[in-house]
Design an enzyme around this catalytic site. Structure first.
Site, PDB file in Angstrom:
ATOM      1  N   GLY A  14      31.063  44.075  31.304  1.00  0.00           N
ATOM      2  CA  GLY A  14      30.694  43.727  32.683  1.00  0.00           C
ATOM      3  C   GLY A  14      30.808  42.224  32.903  1.00  0.00           C
ATOM      4  O   GLY A  14      30.406  41.440  32.042  1.00  0.00           O
ATOM      5  N   ARG A  75      36.535  47.414  30.008  1.00  0.00           N
ATOM      6  CA  ARG A  75      35.936  48.082  28.849  1.00  0.00           C
ATOM      7  C   ARG A  75      37.096  48.890  28.262  1.00  0.00           C
ATOM      8  O   ARG A  75      37.571  49.826  28.891  1.00  0.00           O
ATOM      9  CB  ARG A  75      34.779  48.979  29.267  1.00  0.00           C
ATOM     10  CG  ARG A  75      33.693  48.241  30.067  1.00  0.00           C
ATOM     11  CD  ARG A  75      32.472  49.113  30.284  1.00  0.00           C
ATOM     12  NE  ARG A  75      31.675  48.702  31.441  1.00  0.00           N
ATOM     13  CZ  ARG A  75      30.720  47.775  31.418  1.00  0.00           C
ATOM     14  NH1 ARG A  75      30.424  47.163  30.296  1.00  0.00           N
ATOM     15  NH2 ARG A  75      30.039  47.485  32.505  1.00  0.00           N
ATOM     16  N   ASP A 106      26.787  43.339  24.448  1.00  0.00           N
ATOM     17  CA  ASP A 106      26.688  43.958  23.109  1.00  0.00           C
ATOM     18  C   ASP A 106      27.913  44.797  22.740  1.00  0.00           C
ATOM     19  O   ASP A 106      28.364  44.759  21.586  1.00  0.00           O
ATOM     20  CB  ASP A 106      25.380  44.741  22.928  1.00  0.00           C
ATOM     21  CG  ASP A 106      25.203  45.831  23.964  1.00  0.00           C
ATOM     22  OD1 ASP A 106      25.991  45.881  24.930  1.00  0.00           O
ATOM     23  OD2 ASP A 106      24.276  46.649  23.810  1.00  0.00           O
ATOM     24  N   THR A 129      26.285  38.258  29.755  1.00  0.00           N
ATOM     25  CA  THR A 129      25.825  39.493  30.395  1.00  0.00           C
ATOM     26  C   THR A 129      24.627  39.172  31.277  1.00  0.00           C
ATOM     27  O   THR A 129      23.781  38.356  30.890  1.00  0.00           O
ATOM     28  CB  THR A 129      25.419  40.573  29.363  1.00  0.00           C
ATOM     29  OG1 THR A 129      24.683  41.605  30.047  1.00  0.00           O
ATOM     30  CG2 THR A 129      24.552  40.049  28.237  1.00  0.00           C
ATOM     31  N   ASP A 131      22.328  41.176  31.754  1.00  0.00           N
ATOM     32  CA  ASP A 131      21.203  41.982  31.274  1.00  0.00           C
ATOM     33  C   ASP A 131      20.222  41.214  30.376  1.00  0.00           C
ATOM     34  O   ASP A 131      19.094  41.654  30.179  1.00  0.00           O
ATOM     35  CB  ASP A 131      21.711  43.200  30.486  1.00  0.00           C
ATOM     36  CG  ASP A 131      22.619  44.097  31.311  1.00  0.00           C
ATOM     37  OD1 ASP A 131      22.520  44.043  32.550  1.00  0.00           O
ATOM     38  OD2 ASP A 131      23.420  44.846  30.719  1.00  0.00           O
ATOM     39  N   ASP A 133      20.145  41.093  27.238  1.00  0.00           N
ATOM     40  CA  ASP A 133      19.641  42.014  26.214  1.00  0.00           C
ATOM     41  C   ASP A 133      20.217  41.741  24.821  1.00  0.00           C
ATOM     42  O   ASP A 133      20.264  42.641  23.987  1.00  0.00           O
ATOM     43  CB  ASP A 133      19.930  43.469  26.639  1.00  0.00           C
ATOM     44  CG  ASP A 133      21.418  43.729  26.828  1.00  0.00           C
ATOM     45  OD1 ASP A 133      22.199  42.764  26.862  1.00  0.00           O
ATOM     46  OD2 ASP A 133      21.792  44.904  26.954  1.00  0.00           O
TER      47      ASP A 133
HETATM   48  O1  F6P Z   1      25.994  45.150  31.421  1.00  0.00           O
HETATM   49  C1  F6P Z   1      26.054  44.694  32.730  1.00  0.00           C
HETATM   50  C2  F6P Z   1      25.868  45.831  33.711  1.00  0.00           C
HETATM   51  O2  F6P Z   1      25.912  45.282  35.020  1.00  0.00           O
HETATM   52  C3  F6P Z   1      24.620  46.674  33.518  1.00  0.00           C
HETATM   53  O3  F6P Z   1      23.463  46.058  34.029  1.00  0.00           O
HETATM   54  C4  F6P Z   1      25.004  47.937  34.222  1.00  0.00           C
HETATM   55  O4  F6P Z   1      24.294  49.036  33.706  1.00  0.00           O
HETATM   56  C5  F6P Z   1      26.468  48.065  33.918  1.00  0.00           C
HETATM   57  O5  F6P Z   1      26.930  46.765  33.592  1.00  0.00           O
HETATM   58  C6  F6P Z   1      27.294  48.625  35.045  1.00  0.00           C
HETATM   59  O6  F6P Z   1      28.599  48.749  34.599  1.00  0.00           O
HETATM   60  P1  F6P Z   1      29.848  49.060  35.546  1.00  0.00           P
HETATM   61  O7  F6P Z   1      30.174  47.806  36.300  1.00  0.00           O
HETATM   62  O8  F6P Z   1      30.927  49.441  34.598  1.00  0.00           O
HETATM   63  O9  F6P Z   1      29.424  50.149  36.463  1.00  0.00           O
END
Ligand code: F6P
Length: 326
Positions: A14, A75, A106, A129, A131, A133
């Site tokens: 992300g 991804r 991660d 990120t 997050d 985390d």
């Molecule tokens: O890891 C960052 C994040 O924004 C998370 O908070 C969320 O769950 C995820 O990515 C959403 O991913 P995508 O943009 O692939 O829907």
């Protein structure tokens, strides 16, 4: 592995505000130290498909203030397979890239760890990120900007919540971590935060209602961290409708707007420091570590630690939120 002469840089997973500031810092710091830089597009995907371009100092001009990532991100499924990683390694060799700087969360650092072990490639990670985390770093690139975005949105929601005397559940991102929800709640003066870290300990909704949240207020805002564990904001709104029908409930899901926007000064400075430190680390002979920040000092966190350990929530913050929401 001989002397490092050329590094490859990629952003993966992300996107997060401040990734561009990190790309700029890595590129300029590498060039300053006599290294060649190659920008790899679309995360690991670009390594597998050979979307790689040499970066000069000008390639990263005028990007420190931009959200998103100029390198694009993805991804990448192929990179999770041995065949994909083999293709990535072959492209890396053909491009004469000696080491990789990976900016991401991660999943991205897990990819770097596996690749580094399999092909003995020096990899350095930067925590990118929203997050927050990743274990071993006090904060991650993008987290502060996302927190500020949440705060600004909730300031607006508060106006309408107060006018209509409603109970709002606002869902924020974080995957399975509650940092954005908890600190977003403190920053915006919300009444509570429902976070995955406590989901198995207590019924957080019941606790909130039992604490008498309407003693001195007619409207309330509860931040809910998205997560399979919490079930998200809709789940709590449904519960309130069924169990406490006296409340007028609404839901707002902030979604991807939390990932956009110009990075805050905090994220730009963090990204610049971590980016420069990643080159210093490589030149010192560091391998397979994430560059983090702890008590305002640069730290090197082995990938295995950064990825595998759960970053703990500070219980003091939970108490502060509780005390201040009476
Ligand atoms: O890891 C960052 C994040 O924004 C998370 O908070 C969320 O769950 C995820 O990515 C959403 O991913 P995508 O943009 O692939 O829907």
């Amino acid at each position: 592995m001989g002397k490092i002469k050329c590094i490859g840089i990629l952003t993966s997973g992300g996107d997060a505000p401040g990734m561009n500031a990190a790309i700029r810092a890595v590129t300029r710091s590498a060039i300053f130290n006599g290294l060649k830089v190659k920008g790899i597009y679309r995360g690991y995907k670009g390594l597998v498909t050979n979307e790689i371009v040499e970066f000069k100092s000008q390639n990263v001009s005028n990007i420190i203030q931009q959200g998103g990532t100029i390198l694009k991100t993805a991804r990448c499924k192929e990179f999770t397979t041995p065949e994909g990683r083999k293709a990535a390694y072959e492209n890396m060799k053909a491009q004469e890239i000696d080491a990789l700087i990976v900016i991401g969360g991660d999943g991205s650092l897990t990819g770097a760890r596996i690749f580094a072990e399999e092909y003995d490639v020096p990899c350095i990670g930067l925590p990118g990120t929203i997050d927050n985390d990743l274990y071993g770093t006090d904060t991650t690139i993008g987290y502060d900007t996302a927190l500020n975005t949440i705060m600004e949105c909730i300031d607006k929601i508060r106006d309408t919540a107060t006018s209509h005397e409603r109970l709002f559940f606002v869902e924020v991102m974080g995957r399975d971590a509650g940092f954005l929800a908890l600190n977003g709640a403190i920053a915006s003066g919300a009444e509570a935060a429902i976070i995955p870290e406590f989901e198995t300990e207590v019924d957080q909704l019941e606790e909130f209602i039992k604490n008498g949240f309407r003693k001195s207020k007619n409207s309330s805002i509860v931040l809910v961290a998205e997560s399979e564990l919490t079930g998200g904001a809709m789940h709590y709104a449904e519960r309130v409708k069924n169990e406490y029908p006296q409340y007028d409930v609404r839901v707002t899901i902030l979604g991807h707007l939390q990932r956009g926007g110009s990075p805050t000064a905090h994220d730009r400075i963090l990204a610049s420091r971590l980016g420069a430190a990643s080159i210093e680390a490589l030149m010192e002979g560091q391998r397979n570590v994430m560059i983090g920040i702890h008590h305002d000092n640069i730290v090197y966190v082995p990938f295995s630690k950064a990825i595998k350990n759960d970053k703990p929530i500070d219980r003091d913050l939970v108490n502060v939120l509780r005390e201040l929401s009476i």
